[in-house]
Design a protein around this motif. Structure first.
Motif, PDB file in Angstrom:
ATOM      1  N   THR A 133      -7.609 -85.892  28.435  1.00  0.00           N
ATOM      2  CA  THR A 133      -6.939 -86.744  27.450  1.00  0.00           C
ATOM      3  C   THR A 133      -7.811 -86.787  26.197  1.00  0.00           C
ATOM      4  N   GLY A 134      -7.254 -87.294  25.095  1.00  0.00           N
ATOM      5  CA  GLY A 134      -8.061 -87.499  23.906  1.00  0.00           C
ATOM      6  C   GLY A 134      -8.166 -86.298  22.987  1.00  0.00           C
ATOM      7  N   VAL A 135      -9.239 -86.271  22.197  1.00  0.00           N
ATOM      8  CA  VAL A 135      -9.382 -85.320  21.103  1.00  0.00           C
ATOM      9  C   VAL A 135      -9.374 -83.858  21.576  1.00  0.00           C
ATOM     10  N   PHE A 136      -9.864 -83.599  22.797  1.00  0.00           N
ATOM     11  CA  PHE A 136      -9.927 -82.230  23.322  1.00  0.00           C
ATOM     12  C   PHE A 136      -8.953 -81.992  24.468  1.00  0.00           C
ATOM     13  N   GLU A 137      -7.883 -82.763  24.521  1.00  0.00           N
ATOM     14  CA  GLU A 137      -6.930 -82.652  25.627  1.00  0.00           C
ATOM     15  C   GLU A 137      -6.359 -81.244  25.772  1.00  0.00           C
ATOM     16  N   GLY A 138      -6.101 -80.576  24.647  1.00  0.00           N
ATOM     17  CA  GLY A 138      -5.519 -79.243  24.704  1.00  0.00           C
ATOM     18  C   GLY A 138      -6.418 -78.226  25.381  1.00  0.00           C
ATOM     19  N   TYR A 139      -7.706 -78.503  25.444  1.00  0.00           N
ATOM     20  CA  TYR A 139      -8.650 -77.638  26.131  1.00  0.00           C
ATOM     21  C   TYR A 139      -8.724 -78.011  27.613  1.00  0.00           C
ATOM     22  N   GLY A 140      -8.903 -79.291  27.881  1.00  0.00           N
ATOM     23  CA  GLY A 140      -9.061 -79.741  29.262  1.00  0.00           C
ATOM     24  C   GLY A 140      -7.834 -79.531  30.124  1.00  0.00           C
ATOM     25  N   ARG A 141      -6.670 -79.849  29.615  1.00  0.00           N
ATOM     26  CA  ARG A 141      -5.444 -79.667  30.399  1.00  0.00           C
ATOM     27  C   ARG A 141      -5.168 -78.194  30.650  1.00  0.00           C
ATOM     28  N   TRP A 142      -5.383 -77.363  29.653  1.00  0.00           N
ATOM     29  CA  TRP A 142      -5.140 -75.925  29.807  1.00  0.00           C
ATOM     30  C   TRP A 142      -6.171 -75.293  30.751  1.00  0.00           C
ATOM     31  N   ALA A 143      -7.373 -75.848  30.784  1.00  0.00           N
ATOM     32  CA  ALA A 143      -8.356 -75.362  31.755  1.00  0.00           C
ATOM     33  C   ALA A 143      -7.882 -75.651  33.172  1.00  0.00           C
ATOM     34  N   THR A 144      -7.286 -76.817  33.375  1.00  0.00           N
ATOM     35  CA  THR A 144      -6.722 -77.152  34.682  1.00  0.00           C
ATOM     36  C   THR A 144      -5.634 -76.161  35.072  1.00  0.00           C
ATOM     37  N   TYR A 145      -4.777 -75.822  34.120  1.00  0.00           N
ATOM     38  CA  TYR A 145      -3.736 -74.820  34.389  1.00  0.00           C
ATOM     39  C   TYR A 145      -4.373 -73.499  34.837  1.00  0.00           C
ATOM     40  N   ALA A 146      -5.413 -73.083  34.124  1.00  0.00           N
ATOM     41  CA  ALA A 146      -6.042 -71.789  34.398  1.00  0.00           C
ATOM     42  C   ALA A 146      -6.713 -71.774  35.770  1.00  0.00           C
ATOM     43  N   VAL A 147      -7.470 -72.829  36.073  1.00  0.00           N
ATOM     44  CA  VAL A 147      -8.135 -72.923  37.370  1.00  0.00           C
ATOM     45  C   VAL A 147      -7.105 -72.930  38.495  1.00  0.00           C
ATOM     46  N   THR A 148      -6.064 -73.717  38.305  1.00  0.00           N
ATOM     47  CA  THR A 148      -5.027 -73.832  39.336  1.00  0.00           C
ATOM     48  C   THR A 148      -4.323 -72.503  39.575  1.00  0.00           C
ATOM     49  N   MET A 149      -4.037 -71.765  38.502  1.00  0.00           N
ATOM     50  CA  MET A 149      -3.364 -70.486  38.663  1.00  0.00           C
ATOM     51  C   MET A 149      -4.238 -69.504  39.427  1.00  0.00           C
ATOM     52  N   ALA A 150      -5.527 -69.492  39.147  1.00  0.00           N
ATOM     53  CA  ALA A 150      -6.434 -68.613  39.881  1.00  0.00           C
ATOM     54  C   ALA A 150      -6.443 -68.967  41.359  1.00  0.00           C
TER      55      ALA A 150
END
Length: 393
Positions: A30-47
């Motif tokens: 959440t917050g100022v860097f949400e676009g990085y953190g949420r997308w990292a979750t997507y990437a880790v989960t897909m792997a």
């Protein structure tokens, strides 16, 4: 807490813990860097989903446990300790903020947990803060400066004003780019830092104009970048100067909404959904199909899980020392951008990157940079900013 149980039909009960291997995903959800953190979750989960579909690791399925660190070192340390001591993760991927990642490195070192960084770029992580369980495929500020500074001086202009976000990430980028630009014959005509999450950047504009630069080099990220570009554009400064910045300045999902101010912006990056590279396009298609959005530079988190899984298989063990040893020198060809190799000396991934120009809201590749030309020499235990001065020469 965000918990994603991948490959299992139900949330795990106590008896199920022996049948899963847990991976920690830590960052700014959440917050100022949400676009990085949420997308990292997507990437880790897909792997993890792809690995589980092939049988998992050591006969066990993988489970992802995600935590939001509020983009602050204190919460990041507490969440890292929770992931390691309570959840028992064997791999920690994160964080997003350089300040948070540097703090978490102390935790992963203490508890001997393999730590993969795919976003943070402060130069100290593979030098003075390095430890044997830390690995990274994020181009740090030294790599980015080695790749982009030459283009700025040769193609954009020699008189450069450096404006950075005043915390670990921005300070690192400011230092490394100032050093690289001056070595190449560029003239840094001014430098300034603004606090993280600044709402009004206009107080700095007068000094920028007075220094009479040809190029503005910008080291910000997230919503800070959005606000900065909007304000620069409203003052006519996106037309007055050429602009360049760090890889995480703005993410692809943000560009269409701010296409006009960003037109012509130059940055170095290891990924773009608009790069015709076959490996990138394959990854983009799978990511888009799974999540309904395009990936961004946090795709490196996907690679981190793949590398770790291969190292566990090679070591035939989850022991962190054995896995770390197996990772050293390892190369993979099935990452989001193709071949990546881990340099044994400092655990930094060597990979080719591109310079991109923003055109109508899209990051379009303009030249390829060989990884061997940007990575720089190993400097484990050495101060990467020894002798540095912010003084304008």
């Amino acid at each position: 807490v965000l918990a994603i149980i991948v490959g299992l039909g139900l949330a795990p009960v106590a008896s199920a813990s022996d049948h899963v291997i847990k991976i920690g995903d830590l960052g700014s959800k959440t917050g100022v860097f949400e676009g990085y953190g949420r997308w990292a979750t997507y990437a880790v989960t897909m792997a993890v989903e792809e690995i589980n579909a092939k049988g998992g690791v050591l006969g066990k399925k993988l489970e992802v446990i995600s935590e939001d660190d509020d983009t602050k070192p204190g919460p990041a340390v507490r969440k890292a300790e929770k992931l390691i001591l309570q959840d028992g993760v064997k791999l920690l991927v994160g964080a997003v903020s350089s300040g948070a990642t540097l703090a978490v490195m102390d935790v992963t070192k203490k508890h001997k947990v393999v730590h993969w960084n795919a976003v943070s770029c402060a130069e100290f992580m593979r030098t003075t803060k390095y430890h044997p369980y830390y690995f990274s495929n994020q181009p740090d500020s030294r790599m980015q400066a080695n790749g982009l500074a030459k283009y700025i001086v040769e193609k954009m202009g020699k008189k450069v004003y450096i404006f950075y976000t005043d915390y670990a990430m921005g300070q690192s980028d400011g230092r490394q780019f100032k050093t690289a630009l001056e070595k190449l014959g560029g003239e840094v005509v001014g430098v300034a830092g603004a606090p993280l999450d600044t709402k009004d950047f206009t107080p700095w504009f007068g000094a920028m104009k007075a220094s009479n630069p040809e190029v503005l080099f910008l080291a910000f990220a997230g919503t800070d970048s959005l606000r900065l570009m909007t304000q620069l554009h409203s003052f006519g400064m996106t037309k007055q100067y050429k602009l360049a910045g760090i890889d995480c300045f703005l993410l692809q999902q943000d560009l269409p909404a701010i296409a006009e101010p960003m037109e012509g912006f130059i940055q170095l990056n290891h990924y773009s959904p608009f790069n015709p590279d076959k490996q990138m396009q394959s990854f983009t298609e799978r990511f888009r199909k799974r999540w309904g959005v395009e990936p961004n530079l946090t795709a490196g988190s996907y690679d981190g899980v793949l590398f770790w899984a291969e190292a566990v298989k090679k070591a035939k063990s989850l022991d962190a020392d054995k896995v770390a040893k197996a990772l050293e020198g390892m190369c993979l060809d099935n990452t989001h951008i193709g071949r990546q190799c881990i340099r044994a000396e400092d655990h930094q991934v060597v990979m080719d990157m591109h310079l991109y120009r923003v055109e109508k809201g899209k990051n379009i590749p303009i030249t390829r940079l060989a990884g061997k030309d940007t990575i720089g020499e190993p400097m484990v235990g050495k101060d990467p900013v020894a002798g540095f001065s912010w003084e304008i020469k």
